[in-house]
Design an enzyme around this catalytic site. Structure first.
Site, PDB file in Angstrom:
ATOM      1  N   SER A  27     112.512  38.933   3.774  1.00  0.00           N
ATOM      2  CA  SER A  27     111.839  38.886   2.469  1.00  0.00           C
ATOM      3  C   SER A  27     110.954  37.650   2.349  1.00  0.00           C
ATOM      4  O   SER A  27     109.832  37.726   1.857  1.00  0.00           O
ATOM      5  CB  SER A  27     112.875  38.896   1.341  1.00  0.00           C
ATOM      6  OG  SER A  27     113.603  40.095   1.341  1.00  0.00           O
ATOM      7  N   GLU A  28     111.485  36.496   2.781  1.00  0.00           N
ATOM      8  CA  GLU A  28     110.688  35.269   2.777  1.00  0.00           C
ATOM      9  C   GLU A  28     111.022  34.405   3.982  1.00  0.00           C
ATOM     10  O   GLU A  28     112.153  34.402   4.477  1.00  0.00           O
ATOM     11  CB  GLU A  28     110.908  34.448   1.497  1.00  0.00           C
ATOM     12  CG  GLU A  28     110.160  34.949   0.285  1.00  0.00           C
ATOM     13  CD  GLU A  28     111.048  35.736  -0.654  1.00  0.00           C
ATOM     14  OE1 GLU A  28     110.532  36.244  -1.658  1.00  0.00           O
ATOM     15  OE2 GLU A  28     112.250  35.863  -0.362  1.00  0.00           O
ATOM     16  N   THR A  29     110.011  33.666   4.407  1.00  0.00           N
ATOM     17  CA  THR A  29     110.151  32.622   5.417  1.00  0.00           C
ATOM     18  C   THR A  29     109.566  31.344   4.831  1.00  0.00           C
ATOM     19  O   THR A  29     108.474  31.359   4.249  1.00  0.00           O
ATOM     20  CB  THR A  29     109.405  32.997   6.714  1.00  0.00           C
ATOM     21  OG1 THR A  29     109.989  34.181   7.269  1.00  0.00           O
ATOM     22  CG2 THR A  29     109.489  31.879   7.734  1.00  0.00           C
TER      23      THR A  29
END
Length: 300
Positions: free
Chosen positions: A45-47
């Protein structure tokens, strides 16, 4: 060049639950295109990409990417990055007391408090630098929302709650759903409002799986490269504005638990703190645990 990375599961007490997160360290020299490509490679979903802070009094500068775009702020990346940096940089101090971490993000400096109690997971919470605001644009028509989510129009709305647009750094369309059964059937069929960086969709209901939860939620953001998210701290932050607008709680401080990710097999629990004074929202906090799952190096 070798760049260290860690993956964590955030908003869960055990690994392989909650929302997975990648945090890349040693990021000097990476440009926006390279960071976006790395985020697509992780496909979470996020980095988060961690840089030296602009203001040396702060802990770090954090840039947050989904597989499809950069975000100015996100909740589980903030919690996970704060917990990880405290663990890496001050493990002895963290074992003895809470540690203050300040992350420079797109919405401003985010003040976090990391903790690690004996026998418990790492954890962090933070106060929002911006209070939630209701967006001026009107939400899509009810029939369009229902059609876009594969629901009937009569399954949307309960009590005073109706679809609304709020943001606390990132915009969301909030859709109240009447039952747990209906929210379980929802799917992103045609969310045209989410294209061109339009708002993601946060569905919520008062029907819950676990006793003690205040709301059960799901989040869809295909336009951001995230089909469904197991736990969405930035949406929970903006949801503080939703619950104040429609539930009109009395003055005082309260913490509510939002459960999410159950339909994905990634049960997550977000602690949303509210301080209300004079019927207005004075402060909002988001918190939860973070488990380190893996570490390695990117040879890039």
């Amino acid at each position: 060049m070798s760049r260290r990375f860690f993956t964590l599961d955030v908003f869960a007490e055990t690994a392989l639950a909650g929302n997975p997160l990648a945090v890349v360290l040693d990021c000097e020299g990476l440009d926006e295109g390279r960071m976006q490509a790395i985020a697509r490679e992780f496909n979470l979903s996020e980095t988060v990409f961690v840089f030296e802070p602009v203001n040396p009094v702060n802990t770090a500068r954090a840039r947050i990417f989904t597989p499809g775009r950069e975000l100015p702020f996100a909740g589980h990346p903030t919690v996970g990055t704060a917990a990880l940096l405290a663990h890496l940089r001050a493990p002895d101090l963290l074992a003895a007391q809470d540690v203050r971490i300040v992350l420079e993000e797109g919405i401003g400096d985010v003040v976090c408090v990391a903790r690690h109690r004996r026998g418990q997971a790492l954890a962090a919470n933070f106060d929002l630098p911006q209070r939630p605001r209701r967006l001026e644009a009107a939400p899509p028509p009810l029939d369009e929302i229902a059609r876009g989510l594969g629901l009937a129009a009569e399954e949307i709305g309960f009590g005073r709650h109706e679809p609304s647009l709020f943001a606390a750094g990132v915009p969301y369309l909030f859709v109240p759903v009447r039952s747990l059964e209906a929210i379980g059937r929802a799917r992103p069929v045609d969310m045209r409002w989410n294209v061109d960086e339009g708002p993601a969709t946060f569905l919520y209901t008062r029907d819950v799986v676990e006793a003690g939860s205040a709301f059960h939620a799901r989040m869809f953001a295909g336009g951001w490269g995230v089909t469904e998210d197991p736990a969405t701290g930035s949406a929970a932050a903006a949801f503080a504005g939703v619950t104040v607008a429609f539930d009109r709680p009395g003055d005082g401080e309260r913490v509510m638990a939002i459960e999410q990710g159950f339909e994905m097999g990634r049960p997550s629990r977000i602690a949303l703190g509210l301080e209300i004074e004079g019927a207005e929202l004075r402060s909002v906090s988001i918190g939860g645990p973070a488990i380190i799952v893996s570490s390695g190096a990117l040879d890039l």
